[in-house]
Design a protein around this motif. Sequence first.
Motif, PDB file in Angstrom:
ATOM      1  N   ALA A  52      -0.158  27.082  -6.924  1.00 29.71           N
ATOM      2  CA  ALA A  52      -1.018  28.252  -7.111  1.00 29.71           C
ATOM      3  C   ALA A  52      -1.990  28.382  -5.945  1.00 29.71           C
ATOM      4  O   ALA A  52      -2.723  27.448  -5.625  1.00 29.71           O
ATOM      5  CB  ALA A  52      -1.780  28.138  -8.427  1.00 29.71           C
ATOM      6  N   HIS A  53      -1.988  29.549  -5.306  1.00 33.53           N
ATOM      7  CA  HIS A  53      -2.897  29.849  -4.209  1.00 33.53           C
ATOM      8  C   HIS A  53      -3.368  31.299  -4.300  1.00 33.53           C
ATOM      9  O   HIS A  53      -3.428  32.002  -3.295  1.00 33.53           O
ATOM     10  CB  HIS A  53      -2.215  29.622  -2.860  1.00 33.53           C
ATOM     11  CG  HIS A  53      -2.211  28.204  -2.406  1.00 33.53           C
ATOM     12  ND1 HIS A  53      -1.313  27.285  -2.875  1.00 33.53           N
ATOM     13  CD2 HIS A  53      -3.014  27.524  -1.533  1.00 33.53           C
ATOM     14  CE1 HIS A  53      -1.542  26.107  -2.301  1.00 33.53           C
ATOM     15  NE2 HIS A  53      -2.569  26.230  -1.490  1.00 33.53           N
ATOM     16  N   GLY A  54      -3.678  31.767  -5.504  1.00 38.47           N
ATOM     17  CA  GLY A  54      -4.073  33.158  -5.645  1.00 38.47           C
ATOM     18  C   GLY A  54      -2.928  34.074  -5.269  1.00 38.47           C
ATOM     19  O   GLY A  54      -1.762  33.832  -5.620  1.00 38.47           O
ATOM     20  N   ALA A  55      -3.234  35.125  -4.533  1.00 41.76           N
ATOM     21  CA  ALA A  55      -2.226  36.121  -4.180  1.00 41.76           C
ATOM     22  C   ALA A  55      -1.433  35.762  -2.932  1.00 41.76           C
ATOM     23  O   ALA A  55      -0.576  36.541  -2.500  1.00 41.76           O
ATOM     24  CB  ALA A  55      -2.898  37.486  -3.983  1.00 41.76           C
ATOM     25  N   ASP A  56      -1.701  34.600  -2.343  1.00 46.96           N
ATOM     26  CA  ASP A  56      -1.051  34.236  -1.084  1.00 46.96           C
ATOM     27  C   ASP A  56       0.291  33.554  -1.317  1.00 46.96           C
ATOM     28  O   ASP A  56       0.356  32.471  -1.899  1.00 46.96           O
ATOM     29  CB  ASP A  56      -1.966  33.297  -0.285  1.00 46.96           C
ATOM     30  CG  ASP A  56      -1.476  33.129   1.148  1.00 46.96           C
ATOM     31  OD1 ASP A  56      -0.459  32.445   1.342  1.00 46.96           O
ATOM     32  OD2 ASP A  56      -2.114  33.687   2.056  1.00 46.96           O
ATOM     33  N   ARG A  99      -4.494  34.727 -12.691  1.00 55.50           N
ATOM     34  CA  ARG A  99      -3.481  35.753 -12.965  1.00 55.50           C
ATOM     35  C   ARG A  99      -2.767  36.144 -11.674  1.00 55.50           C
ATOM     36  O   ARG A  99      -1.533  36.306 -11.668  1.00 55.50           O
ATOM     37  CB  ARG A  99      -4.142  36.974 -13.606  1.00 55.50           C
ATOM     38  CG  ARG A  99      -3.175  38.034 -14.085  1.00 55.50           C
ATOM     39  CD  ARG A  99      -2.381  37.577 -15.289  1.00 55.50           C
ATOM     40  NE  ARG A  99      -3.226  37.404 -16.464  1.00 55.50           N
ATOM     41  CZ  ARG A  99      -2.783  37.030 -17.657  1.00 55.50           C
ATOM     42  NH1 ARG A  99      -1.479  36.798 -17.825  1.00 55.50           N
ATOM     43  NH2 ARG A  99      -3.606  36.879 -18.675  1.00 55.50           N
ATOM     44  N   ALA A 100      -3.529  36.286 -10.586  1.00 49.65           N
ATOM     45  CA  ALA A 100      -2.900  36.590  -9.297  1.00 49.65           C
ATOM     46  C   ALA A 100      -1.958  35.468  -8.880  1.00 49.65           C
ATOM     47  O   ALA A 100      -0.864  35.717  -8.354  1.00 49.65           O
ATOM     48  CB  ALA A 100      -3.977  36.816  -8.236  1.00 49.65           C
ATOM     49  N   SER A 101      -2.374  34.241  -9.121  1.00 48.58           N
ATOM     50  CA  SER A 101      -1.508  33.096  -8.797  1.00 48.58           C
ATOM     51  C   SER A 101      -0.218  33.149  -9.590  1.00 48.58           C
ATOM     52  O   SER A 101       0.867  32.881  -9.065  1.00 48.58           O
ATOM     53  CB  SER A 101      -2.244  31.784  -9.103  1.00 48.58           C
ATOM     54  OG  SER A 101      -3.394  31.635  -8.310  1.00 48.58           O
ATOM     55  N   ALA A 102      -0.327  33.484 -10.869  1.00 49.04           N
ATOM     56  CA  ALA A 102       0.849  33.517 -11.728  1.00 49.04           C
ATOM     57  C   ALA A 102       1.871  34.548 -11.250  1.00 49.04           C
ATOM     58  O   ALA A 102       3.085  34.323 -11.337  1.00 49.04           O
ATOM     59  CB  ALA A 102       0.443  33.801 -13.164  1.00 49.04           C
ATOM     60  N   LYS A 106       5.661  33.526 -10.245  1.00 53.84           N
ATOM     61  CA  LYS A 106       6.822  34.199 -10.846  1.00 53.84           C
ATOM     62  C   LYS A 106       7.763  34.726  -9.769  1.00 53.84           C
ATOM     63  O   LYS A 106       8.989  34.556  -9.852  1.00 53.84           O
ATOM     64  CB  LYS A 106       6.346  35.347 -11.738  1.00 53.84           C
ATOM     65  CG  LYS A 106       7.487  36.095 -12.425  1.00 53.84           C
ATOM     66  CD  LYS A 106       6.962  37.210 -13.315  1.00 53.84           C
ATOM     67  CE  LYS A 106       8.100  37.966 -13.978  1.00 53.84           C
ATOM     68  NZ  LYS A 106       7.594  39.073 -14.840  1.00 53.84           N
ATOM     69  N   ASN A 107       7.195  35.344  -8.724  1.00 51.60           N
ATOM     70  CA  ASN A 107       8.016  35.901  -7.650  1.00 51.60           C
ATOM     71  C   ASN A 107       8.799  34.825  -6.909  1.00 51.60           C
ATOM     72  O   ASN A 107       9.898  35.084  -6.411  1.00 51.60           O
ATOM     73  CB  ASN A 107       7.140  36.667  -6.661  1.00 51.60           C
ATOM     74  CG  ASN A 107       6.585  37.952  -7.236  1.00 51.60           C
ATOM     75  OD1 ASN A 107       7.095  38.470  -8.229  1.00 51.60           O
ATOM     76  ND2 ASN A 107       5.519  38.457  -6.634  1.00 51.60           N
ATOM     77  N   LEU A 108       8.236  33.623  -6.852  1.00 50.19           N
ATOM     78  CA  LEU A 108       8.871  32.519  -6.132  1.00 50.19           C
ATOM     79  C   LEU A 108       9.667  31.590  -7.045  1.00 50.19           C
ATOM     80  O   LEU A 108      10.169  30.560  -6.598  1.00 50.19           O
ATOM     81  CB  LEU A 108       7.807  31.711  -5.381  1.00 50.19           C
ATOM     82  CG  LEU A 108       7.034  32.460  -4.292  1.00 50.19           C
ATOM     83  CD1 LEU A 108       5.986  31.546  -3.661  1.00 50.19           C
ATOM     84  CD2 LEU A 108       7.964  33.018  -3.230  1.00 50.19           C
ATOM     85  N   ASP A 109       9.781  31.950  -8.299  1.00 46.64           N
ATOM     86  CA  ASP A 109      10.521  31.142  -9.286  1.00 46.64           C
ATOM     87  C   ASP A 109       9.967  29.720  -9.383  1.00 46.64           C
ATOM     88  O   ASP A 109      10.722  28.745  -9.518  1.00 46.64           O
ATOM     89  CB  ASP A 109      12.020  31.095  -8.953  1.00 46.64           C
ATOM     90  CG  ASP A 109      12.695  32.452  -9.113  1.00 46.64           C
ATOM     91  OD1 ASP A 109      12.329  33.169 -10.070  1.00 46.64           O
ATOM     92  OD2 ASP A 109      13.552  32.790  -8.294  1.00 46.64           O
TER      93      ASP A 109
END
Length: 374
Positions: A52-56, A99-102, A106-109
């Motif tokens: 988890a790194h926020g939106a990055d 939430r941004a991290s999640a 999800k996008n990166l599986d």
Amino acid sequence: MKTAIVVGAGIWGTSLALRLAETGWRVTLVEQYAPGHVRQASAGETRLLRAAHGADEWYARMARQARDGWRELGARTGEELYLEAGLMWFARREDGWERASAHVLKNLDIPHEFLDPAEAGRRFPGFKGDDLAFVLYEPEAGLIRARRATQVTARLAVAAGVTLVRARAVPYGDAEGNAGPAIVADGEVLRADRVVWACGGWLPTLFDAEVEVTRQDTLHFDVPREWSTPPLPAFCDYEGSAYGHGDVDGLGMKVTSDVEGEPFDPQEGSRRVLPESEEAARDYLRRRFPSLAGAPVLFSQVCQYTLTRDAEWIIAEVSGGMWLLGGDSGHGFKHAPALAGYVADLLDGRREVDPRFGLHARVPARGLRTSGAT
């Protein structure tokens, strides 16, 4: 044969030296003390590993790659350097950093799940999560035995042919002021095709790099046997700027702050933990794990962050063949196995460095480094 000098035997320097040696380079690793010494930012007993790194997405992807690297390193050495205990993010807002991290996970599986605070609390005896909106759980996150990992990586590097030189290094400049890919190590000029300065808290004393070094006091508390990790997961509290894990290797439960400390000299700064740091850790225990509020301190350590203003790293070629690698900003340790491959590709000319890592002026930002030394 291509040659390289790496200055600094922290986890970034040792990992890069190992990668280069195993891909055909002749490497000299220069360190004034010893790999894993207490003045290094790499010298804490543990570091968290989380994706988890926020939106990055860039760092999330690299952290996931690094997890594979740590697992491979452990299998190779027969040492359990990475403890995959899971990690819980205590989210205080529905639409915050977690939430941004999640979304990125999800996008990166990358495996993750949302937990009700009451459900998460069943993992921690006496847990208080009444202020939480939810908990983001990374089941394949965990922690690294950091100082040991640094020492092991250095040992593997030497076994792969790296020459370890104990010396204090400074940049080289000839009579005309030209630097080039060379250093001065205890008075001796050493040259190579590439020189990489991975010298952590010493970087801003040697180069005009926008890096600040701050002290980060780490506390470990004496806790009952049921507070061990694993099976307890590690935890991070973004809004509370706190992180930690249960007892590992008998050192006690780690509870420490991610708030930036005062400016710190890694060479001369006091290694005694400040009373206010202990009180801040106890305040967090009283709020989140109240049964431990009176637990005695079992172990403490002064670590440090090498911070850029935007928490982005510095990976930059400052002159022909001479590179700076630093500003890990409290979130760099876990990336080391993957970062070594990235930097090795840069030195070989197989890829271009991402502009985010340049020596341009940085704009303050928060979000990458949170729940630090990870």
